[in-house]
Scaffold this active site. Structure first.
Site, short mmCIF file in Angstrom:
data_model
loop_
_atom_site.label_atom_id
_atom_site.label_comp_id
_atom_site.label_asym_id
_atom_site.label_seq_id
_atom_site.Cartn_x
_atom_site.Cartn_y
_atom_site.Cartn_z
N ASN A 77 -28.47 12.38 129.49
CA ASN A 77 -27.06 12.04 129.26
C ASN A 77 -26.47 13.15 128.40
O ASN A 77 -26.38 13.03 127.18
CB ASN A 77 -27.00 10.69 128.57
N HIS A 88 -25.52 13.47 124.48
CA HIS A 88 -26.42 14.35 123.75
C HIS A 88 -25.64 15.44 123.03
O HIS A 88 -25.88 15.73 121.85
CB HIS A 88 -27.44 14.97 124.71
N TYR A 115 -26.15 15.55 114.43
CA TYR A 115 -27.35 16.29 114.06
C TYR A 115 -27.02 17.54 113.24
O TYR A 115 -27.50 17.70 112.11
CB TYR A 115 -28.10 16.67 115.34
N HIS A 167 -26.61 1.15 121.52
CA HIS A 167 -27.29 0.38 122.57
C HIS A 167 -27.23 -1.11 122.25
O HIS A 167 -26.90 -1.93 123.11
CB HIS A 167 -28.75 0.83 122.71
#
Lengths: 447, 447
Positions: A337, A341, A349, A374
């Site tokens: 994905n 990402h 990140y 999720h």
């Protein structure tokens, strides 16, 4: 006619060409599933109803709140846009901007509205929740990227002593000047055939047109300029559109014919704690579920996003990488994905690394953020807060350590197989758990 | 963070690394079959009885005739041997020899003995019939090869004016001289460490010892001398022996647990002509049947023949080629059973070509001969003459034309897949047909 030679299976022969067995696997897989399909038809008859979804949408009055919720998300987009305009005009300070954006994003959640209407059906709520998650991620990216642009612009102003301040620019009819930045000589502009190739610079990017393009574009990462295609390839678009129509019906048919009977027959064994029968149900569910997931992957990440990109003349079509060759769980999550990402790397990140967070802790944070979303996308539509989706995502962390070890220590092929295993078996475990508890809470008696 | 690039599935990307999907196939295959296995256990319980075969052999008095039949085959070997001795001594003419060999081979068939005892059980009869087919093929090879040797020897006698005639040789204690042909100087013999490397020449090969070695060796093609190994590798032999023990039990267990229930549940649908249910049974049977066939292939062609070859110090271990990569049906039949293939080429195909038979007709003749033996090995033990096995083998001829065309016209991979398909689906069709008619003829009522 005889001569001394070893058998091919003996190690002495040095023979290792077994590619034919891979064809065997494919053929056996087709045959096994043809049988399961035939057995299913013989047992249940035809359960497929291609227009069920349409009647569900039309005749269920509780679908409409979801549509209103989706339309309502434009309010948060509007607010975010004007926070940025105020920031660019220096009407508010950077800290106030952060606070306002945070408040805006925190309110941009549909769950309290969904929770109030207990009977809003699941699929509609899932759709509106997904839209809100996408809007949330896009606005986060919009705010953060504009912050970077603003910092760069302020630096340039102080260094290169640019005469005009951003305040001046914006007070003088920004929208009309938007496609033609003053810094670019008009002689150069005339030579360009395609005006979409003109690079827009901060603060000229703060237009409705620019923001709406970003909101509709198949990406979660904001940039003032995107690579664009010169035109729309109609035959390409038509093929994607046909894929969308066909695969949507295929998914529905597979769920109606193959998944629903398996799920219905799994409730009772789970209720009675029949270990082996539950395992059999789980394995029976895993194959169609995985197939549906694969079709969904192609449907969404190839057909839908490419069709959207074609319409938007959006040239970056990297919506997925070769996750099917993933030798570690980490690579799978980096590859399957790409929009999400890319967003995670750019807006979670890397910022974490830049404030001195260790690499591993930053990776774990990304997984936990992903786990949160999720869980959010499962819990809200189902009205169940079991945290199993969250748990499933956090389990990816030890699993990724394990697959990295297997790939290094043994063969990378084994790593790949474990990745497939976790995909094939992980999802049905979660699905069975949620479906069972959904039944238990929805119906007091189990047939 | 965006740049113009196509999606991997788009042809524009030129990407074609999908090897991960092959791992998916393997994983899915394991999972699907684990489920079928679990379902089978849940439905039928444990049906495996490892000692059933032993009690069947011990307590069934009709097994013993089969053993006697197998032992009786030595008579035909003895007769063939002495026909050759008479021929070498010129006691009988070449034509008489051919007639005698033909008569001997025609009598060497156990079927009239099996037919008289209607209740001789199938597996025992199949075993004795197989032994007779092997003896038949070996003696044919023995007679024909010795004919070639004799012709060569006679030529050499007339050309090189060798003093002694074969008659003289054979009258003077052949057996003692067997390992040391007079033509080889004794000085050369002393240098040889291993006397098995001494080359035996006609007529010195006509000894019991030489014939018995051929009868026991894992080949169907007679030669006076075979490539030999210098010793027996005990650990290799031990591994093959363990494989034999384990795989034999595995085969039995698979048949008892997996195949028998499927066959039993297939009788009624066939009886009532329920098309789709028959097809479902067929597909259900095809997977275990193919697995059993694969295990049998490894068991017999690798474990058994290699173990035998190791004991016999027989160095030519090419019992199979890479038939799993076969891109045409012809290559499959050339590769999966090398002892029979070698025999067919040496004793049927080449002799037919040498008498002026066209290539294609010779190929068809080999297939028809093979079809005859397939039918023989099915009909006699089952007491049914339906000619389906014969038909199945003759169908290989149009199929081989088809696969050659597919492999040339399309991809060789498709040819390979069709070969696998024909293996996986062809056998269960024949098995269901024979089993159903065996039930119908054995039992008057079907439950």
């Amino acid at each position: 006619c005889h001569s001394a030679r070893p058998s091919l299976f003996s190690t002495a022969s040095g023979f290792d060409d077994y590619r034919g067995f891979l064809n065997l696997c494919v053929v056996l897989l087709v045959i096994s599933n043809a049988r399961v399909f035939l057995e299913n038809i013989l047992k249940y008859g035809i359960l497929v109803d291609p227009l069920q979804w349409l009647s569900a949408v039309l005749y269920n009055p509780y679908q409409w709140p979801n549509l209103l919720l989706v339309l309502g998300s434009s309010v948060f987009i509007f607010i975010a846009f004007h926070i940025e305009r105020f920031l660019a005009r220096n009407y508010i300070t950077a800290n106030t901007g952060v606070t306002l954006h945070t408040l805006n994003l925190l309110v941009a959640k549909p769950h309290d509205k969904i929770n109030k209407k207990l009977y809003v059906i699941t699929v509609g709520s899932l759709f509106s929740c997904s839209v809100y998650v996408v809007v949330f991620l896009k606005l986060w990216s919009y705010a953060q990227t504009n912050k970077w642009y603003r910092e760069g612009y302020t630096k340039a102003l102080s260094k290169r002593r640019i005469h005009r301040t951003s305040k001046e620019f914006l007070s003088r009819g920004l929208l009309t000047k938007l496609l033609f930045p003053v810094s670019m000589p008009s002689s150069q502009l005339k030579g360009l055939r395609d005006r979409s190739k003109v690079m827009i610079q901060y603060p000229y990017n703060l237009s409705y047109r620019n923001l709406l393009y970003f909101m509709a574009a198949p990406t979660l990462c904001y940039e003032a300029n995107y690579p664009r295609t010169s035109g729309i390839n109609k035959s390409y678009l038509m093929r994607r559109a046909l894929e969308i129509l066909f695969l949507f019906q295929l998914e529905l048919a597979l769920i109606q014919q193959w998944v629903v009977p398996v799920l219905q027959k799994a409730i009772l064994p789970i209720h009675n704690y029949e270990g082996y029968t539950i395992m059999e149900r789980l394995l029976k569910l895993s194959v169609p579920n995985h197939f549906i997931w694969l079709v969904f992957f192609y449907f969404f990440f190839h057909s839908v996003l490419n069709a959207l990109a074609e319409v938007m003349k959006f040239a970056d079509r990297e919506f997925y990488r070769d996750w099917w060759n993933a030798e570690t769980i980490v690579y799978f999550w980096q590859a399957w994905n790409i929009p999400v990402h890319k967003w995670c790397v750019r807006h979670c990140y890397k910022p974490l690394l830049s404030i001195g967070c260790p690499k591993f802790a930053a990776q774990v944070s990304v997984f936990l953020l992903s786990a949160f979303f999720h869980e959010y996308l499962v819990s809200i539509p189902l009205h169940m807060f079991k945290a199993w989706a969250f748990f499933g995502m956090t389990m990816q962390i030890p699993l990724s350590v394990f697959t990295s070890w297997v790939s290094k220590r043994f063969s990378s092929n084994y790593g790949n197989m474990i990745v497939w295993m976790s995909l094939i078996l992980g999802q049905p475990v979660a699905i069975l758990a949620y479906v069972y508890h959904y039944y238990v809470t929805s119906y007091t008696t189990i047939a």
